[in-house]
Write a protein that holds these residues in place. Structure first.
Motif, PDB file in Angstrom:
ATOM      1  N   VAL A  76       0.851  -1.203   0.000  1.00  0.00           N
ATOM      2  CA  VAL A  76       0.000   0.000   0.000  1.00  0.00           C
ATOM      3  C   VAL A  76       0.884   1.250   0.000  1.00  0.00           C
ATOM      4  CG1 VAL A  76      -1.843   1.228   1.208  1.00  0.00           C
ATOM      5  CG2 VAL A  76      -1.845  -1.258   1.188  1.00  0.00           C
ATOM      6  N   LEU A 136       2.520   1.847  -3.443  1.00  0.00           N
ATOM      7  CA  LEU A 136       1.647   2.216  -4.574  1.00  0.00           C
ATOM      8  C   LEU A 136       1.908   3.645  -5.052  1.00  0.00           C
ATOM      9  CD1 LEU A 136      -1.890   0.738  -3.733  1.00  0.00           C
ATOM     10  CD2 LEU A 136      -0.518   0.258  -5.753  1.00  0.00           C
ATOM     11  N   SER A 137       2.037   4.560  -4.084  1.00  0.00           N
ATOM     12  CA  SER A 137       2.227   5.965  -4.467  1.00  0.00           C
ATOM     13  C   SER A 137       3.672   6.244  -4.855  1.00  0.00           C
ATOM     14  CB  SER A 137       1.861   6.889  -3.317  1.00  0.00           C
ATOM     15  OG  SER A 137       0.712   6.465  -2.688  1.00  0.00           O
ATOM     16  N   PHE A 184       1.442   1.655  -9.613  1.00  0.00           N
ATOM     17  CA  PHE A 184       0.658   0.425  -9.522  1.00  0.00           C
ATOM     18  C   PHE A 184       1.377  -0.775 -10.125  1.00  0.00           C
ATOM     19  CE2 PHE A 184      -2.346  -2.610 -11.349  1.00  0.00           C
ATOM     20  CZ  PHE A 184      -3.043  -2.982 -10.217  1.00  0.00           C
ATOM     21  N   THR A 212       2.515  -3.690  -7.682  1.00  0.00           N
ATOM     22  CA  THR A 212       1.676  -4.890  -7.718  1.00  0.00           C
ATOM     23  C   THR A 212       2.507  -6.119  -8.090  1.00  0.00           C
ATOM     24  OG1 THR A 212      -0.227  -3.560  -8.302  1.00  0.00           O
ATOM     25  CG2 THR A 212      -0.408  -5.902  -8.750  1.00  0.00           C
ATOM     26  N   THR A 224      -1.318 -11.176 -12.967  1.00  0.00           N
ATOM     27  CA  THR A 224      -2.208 -10.379 -12.108  1.00  0.00           C
ATOM     28  C   THR A 224      -2.026  -8.897 -12.398  1.00  0.00           C
ATOM     29  OG1 THR A 224      -1.896 -12.056 -10.409  1.00  0.00           O
ATOM     30  CG2 THR A 224      -2.895 -10.005  -9.701  1.00  0.00           C
ATOM     31  N   THR A 235      -5.133  -6.943 -14.131  1.00  0.00           N
ATOM     32  CA  THR A 235      -5.866  -5.882 -13.423  1.00  0.00           C
ATOM     33  C   THR A 235      -5.648  -4.535 -14.116  1.00  0.00           C
ATOM     34  OG1 THR A 235      -4.017  -5.831 -11.889  1.00  0.00           O
ATOM     35  CG2 THR A 235      -6.018  -6.849 -11.090  1.00  0.00           C
ATOM     36  N   LEU A 249      -7.838  -4.547 -17.276  1.00  0.00           N
ATOM     37  CA  LEU A 249      -9.269  -4.502 -16.943  1.00  0.00           C
ATOM     38  C   LEU A 249      -9.656  -3.134 -16.390  1.00  0.00           C
ATOM     39  CD1 LEU A 249     -12.048  -5.921 -16.442  1.00  0.00           C
ATOM     40  CD2 LEU A 249     -11.187  -6.567 -14.203  1.00  0.00           C
ATOM     41  N   PHE A 250      -8.905  -2.677 -15.394  1.00  0.00           N
ATOM     42  CA  PHE A 250      -9.329  -1.455 -14.716  1.00  0.00           C
ATOM     43  C   PHE A 250      -8.915  -0.186 -15.466  1.00  0.00           C
ATOM     44  CE2 PHE A 250      -9.883  -4.515 -11.376  1.00  0.00           C
ATOM     45  CZ  PHE A 250     -11.007  -4.061 -10.716  1.00  0.00           C
ATOM     46  N   TYR A 270     -10.069  -0.802 -19.695  1.00  0.00           N
ATOM     47  CA  TYR A 270     -11.494  -0.999 -19.973  1.00  0.00           C
ATOM     48  C   TYR A 270     -12.384  -0.176 -19.040  1.00  0.00           C
ATOM     49  CZ  TYR A 270     -16.072  -3.117 -20.346  1.00  0.00           C
ATOM     50  OH  TYR A 270     -17.412  -3.288 -20.485  1.00  0.00           O
ATOM     51  N   LEU A 271     -12.085  -0.220 -17.736  1.00  0.00           N
ATOM     52  CA  LEU A 271     -12.966   0.478 -16.793  1.00  0.00           C
ATOM     53  C   LEU A 271     -12.559   1.945 -16.566  1.00  0.00           C
ATOM     54  CD1 LEU A 271     -13.441  -2.337 -14.090  1.00  0.00           C
ATOM     55  CD2 LEU A 271     -14.814  -1.884 -16.071  1.00  0.00           C
ATOM     56  N   VAL A 319     -10.197   3.329 -14.883  1.00  0.00           N
ATOM     57  CA  VAL A 319      -9.763   3.727 -13.538  1.00  0.00           C
ATOM     58  C   VAL A 319      -8.292   4.130 -13.677  1.00  0.00           C
ATOM     59  CG1 VAL A 319      -9.304   2.923 -11.186  1.00  0.00           C
ATOM     60  CG2 VAL A 319     -11.341   2.122 -12.402  1.00  0.00           C
ATOM     61  N   PHE A 320      -7.978   5.362 -13.313  1.00  0.00           N
ATOM     62  CA  PHE A 320      -6.607   5.850 -13.476  1.00  0.00           C
ATOM     63  C   PHE A 320      -5.792   5.368 -12.275  1.00  0.00           C
ATOM     64  CE2 PHE A 320      -3.300   9.180 -13.638  1.00  0.00           C
ATOM     65  CZ  PHE A 320      -2.904   9.007 -14.943  1.00  0.00           C
ATOM     66  N   LEU A 321      -5.082   4.259 -12.465  1.00  0.00           N
ATOM     67  CA  LEU A 321      -4.376   3.619 -11.347  1.00  0.00           C
ATOM     68  C   LEU A 321      -3.160   4.451 -10.916  1.00  0.00           C
ATOM     69  CD1 LEU A 321      -4.739  -0.013 -12.690  1.00  0.00           C
ATOM     70  CD2 LEU A 321      -5.834   0.906 -10.649  1.00  0.00           C
ATOM     71  N   PRO A 322      -2.699   4.275  -9.661  1.00  0.00           N
ATOM     72  CA  PRO A 322      -1.622   5.131  -9.154  1.00  0.00           C
ATOM     73  C   PRO A 322      -0.345   5.054  -9.995  1.00  0.00           C
ATOM     74  CG  PRO A 322      -2.539   3.785  -7.393  1.00  0.00           C
ATOM     75  CD  PRO A 322      -3.158   3.307  -8.647  1.00  0.00           C
TER      76      PRO A 322
END
Lengths: 154, 508
Positions: free
Chosen positions: A91, A94-95, A99, A103, A132, A136, A139-140, A143-144, A146-149
Motif C-alpha cells: 500500500v 503504490l504511491s 501500480f 503490484t 495479475t 488488473t 481490466l481497470f 477498460y474500466l 480507472v486511473f491507477l496510481p
C-alpha cells in the motif's frame, strides 16, 4: 481475562480522547444539536460498555476455574505478521513505485513468502505476478478507465 | 396480465435476450469479485444501453441489478468475503456450510432463494407499486430513526460468545461514521485536519477490509505453504439436486415469505439500501427459529433468509424508483438516470402513461431471475476452480482486486489505507473476541440514525413524537422487543448448554 481488562481500559482512554476531540468542532447557534452531540452520545455509550466489559472480565477472573486449556492448532502468527508487513509495504509502495511495479513486487513477494518456497515454483509465481498485474491493469485502466496510481517507475 | 405477457414476448426477442444475458453476466461478475460493486457494473453497462431501444436498455440494466445483487453470494459462500453489502449475512452461514464440505448446497440455496425471493417481490411491484410507495413516502424522520433503531437492535443477536463485546463492536461501528463532516452543517469533526476524512471513511473499503483482509490473514494462520485456502475442499463438488434444494427452501415458507417482505419493504424505503435488508431478515429468521444457537454454524435457514431478502430488495427499490422517481440507493440512482436518458420520467402516473415500458420493466425483472440462475450455473464451475487454488496463489490476487476496488471508488490511495486499517482492525477484533457483523451494521446505520434524529429534532423539538407517532412508536417497541428477545434467547441457550454439561458430568 486480563486482556479484556486491558482492552476495556484502552477503550476508556480512547473514548476520553475522542470526547475531547469531538468538542473541538465549532457549534452553530442555529442548530440545536451541534456536531459534537452525536459522537459524544456514542462515546458515552461506548465508555459505559467498556466499563461493563472490565467488570465482566474482573468477575470472571475471580470466578475462573482452573480449566485445562483445550488442544487446538497453534496459529502461525509469523505468517500473519509477514503477510501484513508485505501488504502494508504494498500500500505504501503504490504511491511511490506506481501500480504496475508495486503490484508485481507484491504478488511475487507475498506468494513466495506464504508459499512452499521452492525454486521450482518461482517461474509459476513470476507468471502469476505478471498475469495479475497485467490483467488488473488492462481490466481497470484500459477498460474500466480507472486511473491507477503512478509512481517513479511507471 | 395482458400487458405483462406482451412485454415478455418483446423481451424474448434474441437481441434483447442477449443483451439481458450480457447484463446478468456483468452483474454477477461485478457482484462476485470483492471490490467491484454492482454500482460500478451498472455504471459501466449504462453507455452500452444508450444505442438500444428504451425497453431493451432498461431490461439490460435490470438484469445487471438482479445479477449483481445475487453475485456476491458466490464469494460470500466460497471464500467468506461478501462480494456486495447485500450478501453480508449470507457469509454467516454460507461460508461455514462450505467449510463443512457442502459448497454446492450453500451456493445453490443462496441462488434459488435469491431467485424465489426476488421473483416473489415482483408481484407487489406489478400489483401495487404506487400504493406501496405512497406508504413509504409518508415516513418522516421519526419513522426513519425508529426503523434504524429497530435494525440496530439486531446487534443483540449478532453478538457471538460475548454479549458486551458484540455491543461494543456495534457501537464502535456507529462511532466510525461520526468521523467526517456532520450531516447538518458539514462541520468537520474528528478529522485531525486530514482533508480525506472530511467525507468520512468510505463504506466499501471498510467492508472489504473487515471481511476480506482479516479473513485472508486468518487463513494464513492455519494453512502451510502450498495448501489451499481454508474455504473449500479441493475435492468438493458443486453438484446438487436442484429439486431437493428448492424443496428445502419451500420447506421454510414462513422464513421465505417473511424475509422476502422484509427485503421488499426495506427496498421501498428510500435511501435505506440493501445492506440492512439481508441482516434484518437473517436476524428475524434467527429470532423466530426453534434452534437459534445453530445460526452461524452453516444452516440453510440463514442463507435462505439473507438471499431472499437481498433480491426482494431489488423489487422494492424499483417500486419507489418507478412510482416516485426516488432512488433507493446508488444503483437505482444510476437506473433512474438511464430512464431519464431514454426520455422517460418516472412518477405516480408512470405505469399508466408509459404502460409498455413499465410492464416491460416488470417483465424484465421477472425474466432476469431465471437468467441469473443460468448465468450463475455456468460460472460456478470456474468459481470453484478459482477458490480451491492454493492460498499463496489466491490471496495475492484477491488482495490486489480488493486494493484496486477500494482505490477505484474515487481514485485516491487513502481509500486503500482505509481498507488496510480496517483489515488490521478486523483481524485484531476477531483475535480478541469481538464479532465483525455488529460493527459493520453500526457502520451501515450510523449516518442514517444521526441524520434522522437531528432532522426530527429540528422539525419539532418534542422527543415524545418518536413514541407517539404510530409507526415510529411501533418500530421502537419492536426494537425493544427484538433486543429483549435476543437476550432471552441467549440466556436460554446458555442455560441449556449448562444443563447439558451437568448431565454429561452426571453420566460420567
Amino acid at each position: 481475562m486480563r486482556r479484556d481488562i486491558g482492552l476495556g481500559l484502552g477503550l476508556l482512554v480512547f473514548c476520553g480522547f475522542m470526547y475531547w476531540q469531538a468538542g473541538l468542532a465549532p457549534a452553530n447557534p442555529f442548530v440545536p444539536y451541534g456536531p459534537a452531540f452525536y459522537p459524544r452520545v456514542i462515546l458515552l455509550v461506548l465508555a459505559g460498555l467498556a466499563v461493563w466489559m472490565i467488570w465482566e472480565a474482573w468477575a470472571q477472573k475471580r470466578k475462573a476455574a482452573a480449566a485445562a486449556p483445550g488442544v487446538s492448532q497453534v496459529p502461525d502468527y509469523r505468517r500473519v505478521m509477514l503477510g501484513f508487513a508485505i501488504f502494508l509495504g504494498y500500500v505504501g509502495a503504490l504511491s511511490i513505485l506506481g501500480f504496475l511495479a508495486a503490484t508485481f513486487l507484491f504478488v511475487l513477494s507475498l506468494s513466495w513468502a506464504i508459499g512452499p518456497r521452492r525454486m521450482a515454483e518461482l517461474p509459476k509465481l513470476v507468471a502469476l505476478a505478471v498475469g495479475t498485474t497485467a490483467g488488473t491493469f488492462l481490466l481497470f485502466e484500459k477498460y474500466l478507465h480507472v486511473f491507477l496510481p503512478r509512481g517513479w517507475l511507471f | 396480465m395482458e400487458h405483462l405477457l406482451t412485454a415478455l414476448q418483446a423481451l424474448l426477442q434474441p437481441g434483447t435476450l442477449f443483451a439481458m444475458t450480457a447484463g446478468t453476466v456483468a452483474g454477477v461478475v461485478g457482484g462476485a469479485i470483492p471490490g467491484i460493486t454492482v454500482t460500478m457494473a451498472i455504471i459501466l453497462t449504462l453507455p452500452f444501453t444508450f444505442g438500444m431501444p428504451p425497453l431493451q436498455g432498461l431490461a439490460t440494466m435490470i438484469a445487471v441489478f438482479v445479477g449483481g445483487s445475487s453475485g456476491g453470494l458466490i464469494s460470500a459462500c466460497l471464500i467468506g468475503i461478501p462480494g456486495t453489502p447485500t450478501t453480508i449475512a449470507t457469509t454467516f452461514d454460507g461460508f461455514p456450510m462450505s467449510r463443512k464440505g457442502e459448497p454446492g448446497r450453500a451456493v445453490w440455496l443462496g441462488i434459488w432463494a435469491a431467485c424465489i425471493g426476488g421473483a416473489l417481490s415482483g408481484i407487489p411491484l406489478v400489483i401495487g407499486a404506487t400504493q406501496l410507495a405512497l406508504l413509504a413516502v409518508n415516513f418522516g424522520p421519526w419513522e426513519y430513526f425508529s426503523l434504524f433503531i429497530l435494525t440496530l437492535s439486531i446487534v443483540a443477536s449478532l453478538a457471538e460468545q460475548s454479549f458486551v463485546k458484540g455491543l461494543i463492536a456495534g457501537t464502535f461501528g456507529l462511532f466510525v461514521t461520526c468521523v467526517g463532516s456532520d450531516p447538518m452543517m458539514a462541520v468537520p469533526r474528528l478529522t485531525f485536519g486530514w482533508e480525506f476524512l472530511r467525507t468520512g471513511f468510505p463504506f466499501l473499503p471498510i467492508l472489504i477490509g473487515l471481511f476480506g483482509l482479516s479473513q485472508i490473514m486468518r487463513d494464513l494462520e492455519k494453512t502451510r505453504g502450498g495448501q489451499a485456502a481454508g474455504g473449500v475442499d479441493a475435492n468438493a463438488s458443486l453438484t446438487v439436486s436442484h429439486l431437493a434444494i428448492i424443496r428445502e427452501i419451500f420447506a421454510q415458507p414462513v422464513n421465505l415469505i417473511r424475509s422476502t417482505l422484509i427485503g421488499l419493504w426495506i427496498g421501498i424505503l428510500p435511501a435505506v439500501g440493501g445492506s440492512a435488508a439481508n441482516i434484518l431478515a437473517y436476524d428475524q429468521a434467527k429470532k423466530a427459529s426453534k434452534y437459534p444457537e445453530r445460526f452461524g454454524t452453516g444452516i440453510s435457514d440463514g442463507i435462505i433468509a439473507s438471499e431472499s431478502a437481498a433480491n426482494a430488495n431489488c423489487g422494492g427499490s424499483l417500486i419507489t424508483m418507478m412510482a416516485f422517481g426516488i432512488p433507493g440507493d446508488a444503483v437505482t440512482a444510476v437506473m433512474l438516470g438511464a430512464l431519464i436518458i431514454h426520455g422517460i420520467q418516472p412518477g405516480p402516473l408512470f405505469v399508466t402513461t408509459n404502460a409498455p415500458i413499465a410492464y416491460g420493466m416488470f417483465a424484465a425483472y421477472f425474466l432476469a431471475h431465471p437468467l441469473m440462475v443460468l448465468v450463475e450455473w455456468a460460472m460456478l464451475r470456474y468459481a470453484l476452480r478459482v477458490v480451491t487454488l492454493p492460498l499463496h496463489i489466491l490471496a495475492p490476487v484477491i488482495l490486489v482486486l480488493c486494493v484496486v476496488g477500494a482505490f477505484a471508488l474515487n481514485n485516491i490511495v487513502e481509500n486503500v489505507w482505509t481498507f488496510a486499517l480496517f483489515g488490521v482492525l478486523g483481524y485484531l477484533m476477531v483475535k480478541t473476541g469481538f464479532p465483525l457483523a455488529p460493527m459493520i451494521l453500526g457502520v451501515v446505520l450510523g449516518d442514517q440514525i444521526e441524520t434522522n434524529y437531528i432532522r426530527a429534532m429540528m422539525t419539532d423539538g418534542d422527543w415524545l413524537l418518536f413514541f407517539t407517532r404510530p409507526a415510529s412508536g411501533v418500530m421502537l417497541a419492536l426494537g425493544a422487543l427484538s433486543f429483549g428477545y435476543a437476550l432471552w434467547q441467549r440466556r436460554r441457550a446458555a442455560q441449556r448448554a449448562a444443563a447439558a454439561e451437568a448431565e454429561g458430568e452426571v453420566e460420567f
